[in-house]
Design a protein around this motif. Structure first.
Motif, PDB file in Angstrom:
ATOM      1  N   THR A 131      59.909  58.520  32.343  1.00  0.00           N
ATOM      2  CA  THR A 131      60.889  57.850  33.201  1.00  0.00           C
ATOM      3  C   THR A 131      60.659  58.214  34.665  1.00  0.00           C
ATOM      4  OG1 THR A 131      62.489  57.912  31.402  1.00  0.00           O
ATOM      5  CG2 THR A 131      63.352  57.524  33.612  1.00  0.00           C
ATOM      6  N   LYS A 132      60.393  59.498  34.925  1.00  0.00           N
ATOM      7  CA  LYS A 132      60.123  59.935  36.300  1.00  0.00           C
ATOM      8  C   LYS A 132      58.893  59.223  36.850  1.00  0.00           C
ATOM      9  CE  LYS A 132      57.875  63.576  37.613  1.00  0.00           C
ATOM     10  NZ  LYS A 132      57.251  64.805  37.893  1.00  0.00           N
ATOM     11  N   ASN A 133      57.851  59.115  36.027  1.00  0.00           N
ATOM     12  CA  ASN A 133      56.634  58.430  36.472  1.00  0.00           C
ATOM     13  C   ASN A 133      56.876  56.953  36.744  1.00  0.00           C
ATOM     14  OD1 ASN A 133      55.232  60.821  36.262  1.00  0.00           O
ATOM     15  ND2 ASN A 133      54.473  60.398  34.199  1.00  0.00           N
ATOM     16  N   ILE A 134      57.687  56.320  35.920  1.00  0.00           N
ATOM     17  CA  ILE A 134      58.005  54.905  36.138  1.00  0.00           C
ATOM     18  C   ILE A 134      58.742  54.735  37.464  1.00  0.00           C
ATOM     19  CG2 ILE A 134      59.459  53.012  35.315  1.00  0.00           C
ATOM     20  CD1 ILE A 134      58.724  53.912  32.458  1.00  0.00           C
ATOM     21  N   VAL A 135      59.708  55.605  37.718  1.00  0.00           N
ATOM     22  CA  VAL A 135      60.468  55.509  38.979  1.00  0.00           C
ATOM     23  C   VAL A 135      59.539  55.729  40.169  1.00  0.00           C
ATOM     24  CG1 VAL A 135      62.259  56.628  40.359  1.00  0.00           C
ATOM     25  CG2 VAL A 135      62.673  56.134  37.954  1.00  0.00           C
ATOM     26  N   GLU A 136      58.671  56.725  40.071  1.00  0.00           N
ATOM     27  CA  GLU A 136      57.765  57.000  41.188  1.00  0.00           C
ATOM     28  C   GLU A 136      56.797  55.832  41.415  1.00  0.00           C
ATOM     29  OE1 GLU A 136      55.961  60.757  40.334  1.00  0.00           O
ATOM     30  OE2 GLU A 136      57.704  61.879  41.061  1.00  0.00           O
ATOM     31  N   ARG A 137      56.277  55.248  40.337  1.00  0.00           N
ATOM     32  CA  ARG A 137      55.383  54.087  40.500  1.00  0.00           C
ATOM     33  C   ARG A 137      56.124  52.908  41.121  1.00  0.00           C
ATOM     34  NH1 ARG A 137      53.417  55.336  35.199  1.00  0.00           N
ATOM     35  NH2 ARG A 137      54.658  53.606  34.401  1.00  0.00           N
ATOM     36  N   THR A 138      57.364  52.715  40.706  1.00  0.00           N
ATOM     37  CA  THR A 138      58.159  51.615  41.266  1.00  0.00           C
ATOM     38  C   THR A 138      58.404  51.843  42.755  1.00  0.00           C
ATOM     39  OG1 THR A 138      59.230  51.317  39.128  1.00  0.00           O
ATOM     40  CG2 THR A 138      60.308  50.332  41.034  1.00  0.00           C
ATOM     41  N   VAL A 139      58.754  53.063  43.120  1.00  0.00           N
ATOM     42  CA  VAL A 139      58.987  53.372  44.538  1.00  0.00           C
ATOM     43  C   VAL A 139      57.699  53.166  45.330  1.00  0.00           C
ATOM     44  CG1 VAL A 139      59.494  55.259  46.151  1.00  0.00           C
ATOM     45  CG2 VAL A 139      60.935  54.906  44.148  1.00  0.00           C
ATOM     46  N   ASP A 140      56.570  53.628  44.784  1.00  0.00           N
ATOM     47  CA  ASP A 140      55.291  53.436  45.473  1.00  0.00           C
ATOM     48  C   ASP A 140      54.969  51.956  45.640  1.00  0.00           C
ATOM     49  OD1 ASP A 140      54.880  56.131  45.811  1.00  0.00           O
ATOM     50  OD2 ASP A 140      53.636  56.338  43.998  1.00  0.00           O
ATOM     51  N   SER A 141      55.232  51.171  44.616  1.00  0.00           N
ATOM     52  CA  SER A 141      54.985  49.722  44.700  1.00  0.00           C
ATOM     53  C   SER A 141      55.842  49.083  45.783  1.00  0.00           C
ATOM     54  CB  SER A 141      55.265  49.045  43.363  1.00  0.00           C
ATOM     55  OG  SER A 141      54.418  49.536  42.371  1.00  0.00           O
ATOM     56  N   ILE A 142      57.096  49.489  45.831  1.00  0.00           N
ATOM     57  CA  ILE A 142      57.999  48.932  46.838  1.00  0.00           C
ATOM     58  C   ILE A 142      57.543  49.337  48.230  1.00  0.00           C
ATOM     59  CG2 ILE A 142      60.356  49.038  47.733  1.00  0.00           C
ATOM     60  CD1 ILE A 142      61.261  49.248  44.774  1.00  0.00           C
ATOM     61  N   LYS A 143      57.139  50.620  48.385  1.00  0.00           N
ATOM     62  CA  LYS A 143      56.659  51.073  49.684  1.00  0.00           C
ATOM     63  C   LYS A 143      55.399  50.323  50.085  1.00  0.00           C
ATOM     64  CE  LYS A 143      56.531  55.500  50.487  1.00  0.00           C
ATOM     65  NZ  LYS A 143      56.353  56.957  50.289  1.00  0.00           N
TER      66      LYS A 143
END
Length: 148
Positions: A131-143
């Motif tokens: 879950t943490k990795n999914i959130v971090e990937r999503t944040v990176d994608s948004i950035k």
């Protein structure tokens, strides 16, 4: 009789009209609320984009902290389950004769509980990491979207 029949129909029509009006008003308020919620953001969107870059880092940091706390909680829970299983097996051992069937079963159950607690803790910690990795990937994608 016709008056009752007419009044029932009129009552049903009134309810439908009131429900429709209520829904239309609710939709209009929600729709208008979206436009007026942050008029500064509409006037100057660049400031919000700069804030978003910092917010992404904050979200990633917060996610890492929360994941660490969750893992500690999971580990503590597994340890408490194991301790309880050992205590219960010791109580059974104290209450029974040496080598009795009940004592052997209690010890087997305690070891099975400990094993399952470890397996469950490992699975739950893996889910937290995922879950943490999914959130971090999503944040990176948004950035990345905002950077481009």
């Amino acid at each position: 009789m016709t008056l009752n029949y007419f009044m029932k129909g009129l009552s049903t029509v009134k309810r439908w009209i009131a429900t429709t009006l209520f829904c239309l008003i609710a939709i209009a308020l929600v729709w208008q609320g979206g436009f007026y919620s942050n008029p500064v953001a509409m006037a100057n969107p660049i400031d919000n984009l700069i804030a978003t870059k910092d917010a992404g880092d904050q979200v990633k940091d917060k996610t890492s902290e929360d994941a660490g706390r969750a893992k500690n909680f999971i580990r503590d829970t597994a340890d408490k389950v194991e301790q309880t299983a050992k205590k219960n097996a010791a109580k059974v051992d104290d209450a029974t004769d040496n080598g009795s069937f009940v004592e052997r079963k209690a010890k087997r159950d305690a070891s099975r509980i400990e094993q399952r607690a470890e397996e469950d803790a490992a699975r739950t910690q893996k889910a937290v990491d995922d879950t943490k990795n999914i959130v971090e990937r999503t944040v990176d994608s948004i950035k990345d979207v905002f950077n481009n």
